[in-house]
Design an enzyme around this catalytic site. Structure first.
Site, PDB file in Angstrom:
ATOM      1  N   GLU A  89     -62.557 -43.966 -19.717  1.00  0.00           N
ATOM      2  CA  GLU A  89     -62.684 -43.866 -18.255  1.00  0.00           C
ATOM      3  C   GLU A  89     -64.150 -43.737 -17.840  1.00  0.00           C
ATOM      4  O   GLU A  89     -64.589 -44.371 -16.873  1.00  0.00           O
ATOM      5  CB  GLU A  89     -61.843 -42.680 -17.759  1.00  0.00           C
ATOM      6  CG  GLU A  89     -60.348 -42.975 -17.890  1.00  0.00           C
ATOM      7  CD  GLU A  89     -59.479 -41.766 -18.178  1.00  0.00           C
ATOM      8  OE1 GLU A  89     -58.313 -41.979 -18.573  1.00  0.00           O
ATOM      9  OE2 GLU A  89     -59.935 -40.614 -18.025  1.00  0.00           O
TER      10      GLU A  89
ATOM     11  N   GLY B  13     -45.955 -37.659 -15.073  1.00  0.00           N
ATOM     12  CA  GLY B  13     -46.934 -37.723 -13.981  1.00  0.00           C
ATOM     13  C   GLY B  13     -47.865 -36.533 -14.101  1.00  0.00           C
ATOM     14  O   GLY B  13     -47.443 -35.446 -14.521  1.00  0.00           O
TER      15      GLY B  13
ATOM     16  N   GLY C  99     -53.987 -35.084 -22.041  1.00  0.00           N
ATOM     17  CA  GLY C  99     -55.153 -35.092 -21.155  1.00  0.00           C
ATOM     18  C   GLY C  99     -54.937 -34.210 -19.919  1.00  0.00           C
ATOM     19  O   GLY C  99     -55.833 -33.469 -19.504  1.00  0.00           O
ATOM     20  N   ASP C 100     -53.746 -34.269 -19.348  1.00  0.00           N
ATOM     21  CA  ASP C 100     -53.438 -33.461 -18.153  1.00  0.00           C
ATOM     22  C   ASP C 100     -53.454 -31.975 -18.488  1.00  0.00           C
ATOM     23  O   ASP C 100     -53.898 -31.142 -17.687  1.00  0.00           O
ATOM     24  CB  ASP C 100     -52.043 -33.809 -17.603  1.00  0.00           C
ATOM     25  CG  ASP C 100     -51.883 -35.302 -17.439  1.00  0.00           C
ATOM     26  OD1 ASP C 100     -52.901 -35.979 -17.261  1.00  0.00           O
ATOM     27  OD2 ASP C 100     -50.732 -35.789 -17.510  1.00  0.00           O
TER      28      ASP C 100
ATOM     29  N   GLU D  76     -58.291 -35.862 -11.333  1.00  0.00           N
ATOM     30  CA  GLU D  76     -57.971 -36.291 -12.690  1.00  0.00           C
ATOM     31  C   GLU D  76     -58.040 -37.810 -12.699  1.00  0.00           C
ATOM     32  O   GLU D  76     -57.201 -38.490 -12.123  1.00  0.00           O
ATOM     33  CB  GLU D  76     -56.583 -35.761 -13.078  1.00  0.00           C
ATOM     34  CG  GLU D  76     -56.229 -35.930 -14.525  1.00  0.00           C
ATOM     35  CD  GLU D  76     -57.269 -35.362 -15.488  1.00  0.00           C
ATOM     36  OE1 GLU D  76     -58.146 -34.576 -15.098  1.00  0.00           O
ATOM     37  OE2 GLU D  76     -57.215 -35.753 -16.668  1.00  0.00           O
TER      38      GLU D  76
ATOM     39  N   HIS E 133     -63.429 -35.287 -21.942  1.00  0.00           N
ATOM     40  CA  HIS E 133     -62.717 -34.937 -23.179  1.00  0.00           C
ATOM     41  C   HIS E 133     -62.537 -36.177 -24.043  1.00  0.00           C
ATOM     42  O   HIS E 133     -62.338 -37.279 -23.547  1.00  0.00           O
ATOM     43  CB  HIS E 133     -61.374 -34.274 -22.883  1.00  0.00           C
ATOM     44  CG  HIS E 133     -60.424 -35.115 -22.096  1.00  0.00           C
ATOM     45  ND1 HIS E 133     -59.626 -36.077 -22.666  1.00  0.00           N
ATOM     46  CD2 HIS E 133     -60.147 -35.148 -20.782  1.00  0.00           C
ATOM     47  CE1 HIS E 133     -58.902 -36.654 -21.732  1.00  0.00           C
ATOM     48  NE2 HIS E 133     -59.199 -36.122 -20.574  1.00  0.00           N
ATOM     49  N   THR E 134     -62.674 -35.967 -25.340  1.00  0.00           N
ATOM     50  CA  THR E 134     -62.430 -37.044 -26.291  1.00  0.00           C
ATOM     51  C   THR E 134     -61.780 -36.445 -27.524  1.00  0.00           C
ATOM     52  O   THR E 134     -61.670 -35.225 -27.642  1.00  0.00           O
ATOM     53  CB  THR E 134     -63.745 -37.780 -26.639  1.00  0.00           C
ATOM     54  OG1 THR E 134     -63.439 -38.946 -27.404  1.00  0.00           O
ATOM     55  CG2 THR E 134     -64.691 -36.899 -27.449  1.00  0.00           C
TER      56      THR E 134
ATOM     57  N   VAL F 153     -54.395 -31.456 -34.019  1.00  0.00           N
ATOM     58  CA  VAL F 153     -53.126 -31.332 -34.735  1.00  0.00           C
ATOM     59  C   VAL F 153     -52.927 -32.581 -35.593  1.00  0.00           C
ATOM     60  O   VAL F 153     -53.028 -33.699 -35.085  1.00  0.00           O
ATOM     61  CB  VAL F 153     -51.968 -31.170 -33.723  1.00  0.00           C
ATOM     62  CG1 VAL F 153     -50.622 -31.232 -34.412  1.00  0.00           C
ATOM     63  CG2 VAL F 153     -52.129 -29.876 -32.948  1.00  0.00           C
TER      64      VAL F 153
HETATM   65  P1  8BR Z   1     -56.299 -38.905 -22.590  1.00  0.00           P
HETATM   66  O1  8BR Z   1     -54.887 -39.342 -22.720  1.00  0.00           O
HETATM   67  O2  8BR Z   1     -56.719 -38.616 -21.196  1.00  0.00           O
HETATM   68  O3  8BR Z   1     -57.285 -39.741 -23.347  1.00  0.00           O
HETATM   69  O4  8BR Z   1     -56.353 -37.479 -23.277  1.00  0.00           O
HETATM   70  C1  8BR Z   1     -56.003 -37.335 -24.569  1.00  0.00           C
HETATM   71  C2  8BR Z   1     -56.794 -36.213 -25.196  1.00  0.00           C
HETATM   72  O5  8BR Z   1     -55.898 -35.504 -26.012  1.00  0.00           O
HETATM   73  C3  8BR Z   1     -57.908 -36.682 -26.100  1.00  0.00           C
HETATM   74  O6  8BR Z   1     -59.127 -36.738 -25.418  1.00  0.00           O
HETATM   75  C4  8BR Z   1     -57.928 -35.626 -27.194  1.00  0.00           C
HETATM   76  O7  8BR Z   1     -58.909 -34.661 -26.879  1.00  0.00           O
HETATM   77  C5  8BR Z   1     -56.563 -34.960 -27.124  1.00  0.00           C
HETATM   78  N1  8BR Z   1     -55.735 -35.161 -28.320  1.00  0.00           N
HETATM   79  C6  8BR Z   1     -55.152 -36.284 -28.800  1.00  0.00           C
HETATM   80 BR1  8BR Z   1     -55.179 -37.943 -28.041  1.00  0.00          BR
HETATM   81  N2  8BR Z   1     -54.490 -36.112 -29.949  1.00  0.00           N
HETATM   82  C7  8BR Z   1     -54.625 -34.800 -30.220  1.00  0.00           C
HETATM   83  C8  8BR Z   1     -54.156 -33.998 -31.288  1.00  0.00           C
HETATM   84  N3  8BR Z   1     -53.446 -34.513 -32.287  1.00  0.00           N
HETATM   85  N4  8BR Z   1     -54.472 -32.677 -31.269  1.00  0.00           N
HETATM   86  C9  8BR Z   1     -55.195 -32.163 -30.257  1.00  0.00           C
HETATM   87  N5  8BR Z   1     -55.681 -32.896 -29.222  1.00  0.00           N
HETATM   88  C10 8BR Z   1     -55.402 -34.200 -29.195  1.00  0.00           C
HETATM   89  C1  GLC Z   2     -49.330 -41.278 -16.056  1.00  0.00           C
HETATM   90  C2  GLC Z   2     -47.965 -41.900 -16.295  1.00  0.00           C
HETATM   91  C3  GLC Z   2     -46.921 -40.840 -16.521  1.00  0.00           C
HETATM   92  C4  GLC Z   2     -47.361 -39.867 -17.599  1.00  0.00           C
HETATM   93  C5  GLC Z   2     -48.756 -39.354 -17.327  1.00  0.00           C
HETATM   94  C6  GLC Z   2     -49.236 -38.538 -18.500  1.00  0.00           C
HETATM   95  O1  GLC Z   2     -49.316 -40.583 -14.865  1.00  0.00           O
HETATM   96  O2  GLC Z   2     -47.611 -42.690 -15.195  1.00  0.00           O
HETATM   97  O3  GLC Z   2     -45.715 -41.453 -16.875  1.00  0.00           O
HETATM   98  O4  GLC Z   2     -46.478 -38.791 -17.674  1.00  0.00           O
HETATM   99  O5  GLC Z   2     -49.653 -40.417 -17.105  1.00  0.00           O
HETATM  100  O6  GLC Z   2     -50.581 -38.250 -18.418  1.00  0.00           O
END
Ligand code: 8BR
Ligand code: GLC
Ligand code: 8BR
Length: 455
Positions: A294, A111, A438-439, A265, A341-342, A428
């Site tokens: 998003e 979460g 992302g969090d 978020e 972020h991407t 990585v």
């Molecule tokens: P979301 O799940 O909100 O899309 O966030 C994922 C973010 O994690 C991506 O936008 C990217 O910037 C980062 N990310 C991912 Br996916 N894989 C990664 C990696 N191998 N190393 C660093 N950042 C990463």
């Molecule tokens: C969402 C999911 C949760 C996960 C989180 C990670 O909140 O429900 O299980 O840990 O995304 O970003």
């Protein structure tokens, strides 16, 4: 290398000041992530046993929620085939039992709230008050030691205690996370990139259950914080969003009356009605964090179909299209900060100026690299070590496009009266898992920014 120098100095500055940020309120979704790293032979056997034909049907189109094992396995395939994340509510008890018996490799804090609480409170030393919908013993045990608090009401008095001291035996909200690596194969499918499918087997975070302690004592809680981060609106549907949205609107009014900047978020929200309702709320937030999918889904909701398509066409995502979309969102809602972020780069559009916005993004990219590499960030030292991960080369043309279009220098430009900040991230090669990155990015950047501003 200019960026190496900027990374090093941003880390140093934020590391020095982050402990002085003040208290952060985190609401509303905390759960347990049961992480299963998929095994191809095992998945194939299960699909054949469940009936391949029916399973494959769901790999073409996700169901609304999961009511059968065939839907579960088909949804996992949907994700594998596309290398895309997806999350669905698991309604059926027999399917929940099936997932439990299938098992997991690792139990982790889950979460947005739980992940951010452990990072801010457990690693950065920033005190947090967290909303945890259900505090089971298992859930409480996943909190790191440190300044992490949940409100408890005793004899009519509000107290703040560490979740481990809450001593309640409530339910466990478990989300089953099926992770696969790039190149994972099953039947004729091959995952184009690493990602996960999430089956949420819980009735609390999915309906945005809000605890009594928060309903009754929100003003008192809000009085003791300096910043807030809100998340967990994403699983609501047009049938159940009204009541929680009213509560949240009330909470935001209290925070705004006290000048507490709040960040939203914005996780992927499949229900269009809910997405529009979030847009209506956005003006009450200081800041919002989101990725390309998003942002595209928001552009679609406001009738910008062409822009939405552009955001999903190129890899890396066209930064000029992103900037246009962020400008539209800022103008429409009045939100003061948008953090995009991407894979490969971040952008922040703010209605205020300063290098600290960019520096906070750099700090966040280090935290993200540490999270990708290790799955869990254990200490600030893990983040310092991420300095060794190279800066993403693919972000070069992105930086050049921003220089051409907006005269960007050292990651900063002015666009239509706003500041646009850019950073190339560190990627990585072989991440341990993808969930929660992302969090980590959004909370590190938001809190890091205020650490620099106030420090
Ligand atoms: P979301 O799940 O909100 O899309 O966030 C994922 C973010 O994690 C991506 O936008 C990217 O910037 C980062 N990310 C991912 Br996916 N894989 C990664 C990696 N191998 N190393 C660093 N950042 C990463
Ligand atoms: C969402 C999911 C949760 C996960 C989180 C990670 O909140 O429900 O299980 O840990 O995304 O970003
Ligand atoms: P589409 O453009 O294919 O609908 O993709 C939607 C994005 O949201 C994808 O990145 C997908 O991985 C993600 N997603 C999540 Br998270 N949950 C989803 C869901 N329930 N349905 C569809 N897409 C989902």
């Amino acid at each position: 290398m200019m960026w190496d120098g900027l990374y090093a100095s941003a880390f140093e500055k934020i590391n020095e000041r982050i402990g002085n940020t003040g208290r952060v309120l985190l609401a509303y979704n905390t759960n347990i992530d049961a992480i299963k790293y998929l095994n191809s032979g095992d998945l194939k056997d299960r699909i054949e046993k469940a009936g391949k034909e029916e399973v494959l049907r769901y790999s073409n189109e996700l169901p609304e929620k999961i009511r059968s094992v065939q839907q579960l396995l088909g949804s996992i395939l949907w994700s594998v085939k596309r290398g895309k994340a997806a999350e669905l509510f698991v309604e059926s008890c027999p399917v929940r039992f099936y997932m439990k018996r299938w098992g997991w490799n690792e139990l982790r804090m889950g979460g947005q709230v739980g992940i951010m609480a452990n990072l801010l409170g457990g690693v950065y030393g920033v005190p947090v008050i967290a909303h945890v919908p259900q505090i089971s013993r298992l859930q409480a045990g996943l909190f790191k030691d440190g300044s992490i608090y949940v409100p408890k009401i005793e004899n009519g008095q509000l107290r703040l205690v560490h979740p481990k001291e809450f001593n309640a035996d409530e339910e466990s909200c478990i989300h089953f996370i099926y992770e696969f690596s790039r190149g994972f194969r099953v039947f004729d499918f091959k995952a184009p990139r690493e990602n996960r499918f999430i089956g949420s087997a819980d009735d609390y975070t999915t309906t945005l259950f809000i605890r009594d302690e928060f309903r009754k004592s929100f003003e008192e809680i809000a009085r003791s914080v300096n910043l807030a981060i809100v998340s967990g609106l994403q699983a609501l549907t047009k049938d159940n969003y009204r009541e929680p949205f009213e509560t949240i609107r009330g909470h935001l009014e209290v925070l705004n009356d006290r000048n507490v900047p709040a960040h939203l978020e914005f996780a992927f929200t499949p229900d269009e009605t809910v997405r529009k309702a979030i847009l209506d709320l956005l003006g009450n937030f200081w800041s919002v964090g989101l990725n390309e999918v998003e942002l595209a889904s928001i552009m679609e909701a406001i009738g910008e179909k062409c822009l939405a398509e552009k955001l999903l066409t190129n890899d890396p995502v066209d930064p000029v299209a992103v900037t246009e979309a962020m400008l539209k969102l800022a103008e429409k809602t009045g939100v003061r900060r948008i953090h995009f972020h991407t894979y490969g780069y971040y952008l922040a559009l703010t209605d205020y100026k300063g290098e600290f916005v960019r520096d906070a993004l750099l700090f966040a990219a280090l935290a993200a690299a540490a999270k990708a590499k290790l799955g869990d960030v254990r200490s600030i030292d893990d983040i310092a070590k991420a300095m060794d991960v190279p800066v993403n080369e693919k972000a070069k043309p992105v930086e050049e496009a921003l220089a051409r279009e907006y005269g960007m220098e050292k990651g900063l430009a002015e666009v239509d009266g706003y500041q646009l900040a850019f950073v190339p991230t560190k990627i990585v090669e072989k991440p341990k898992s993808t969930v929660g990155i992302g969090d980590t990015i959004s909370s590190s950047a938001f809190v890091g920014e205020f650490a620099l501003k106030n420090g």
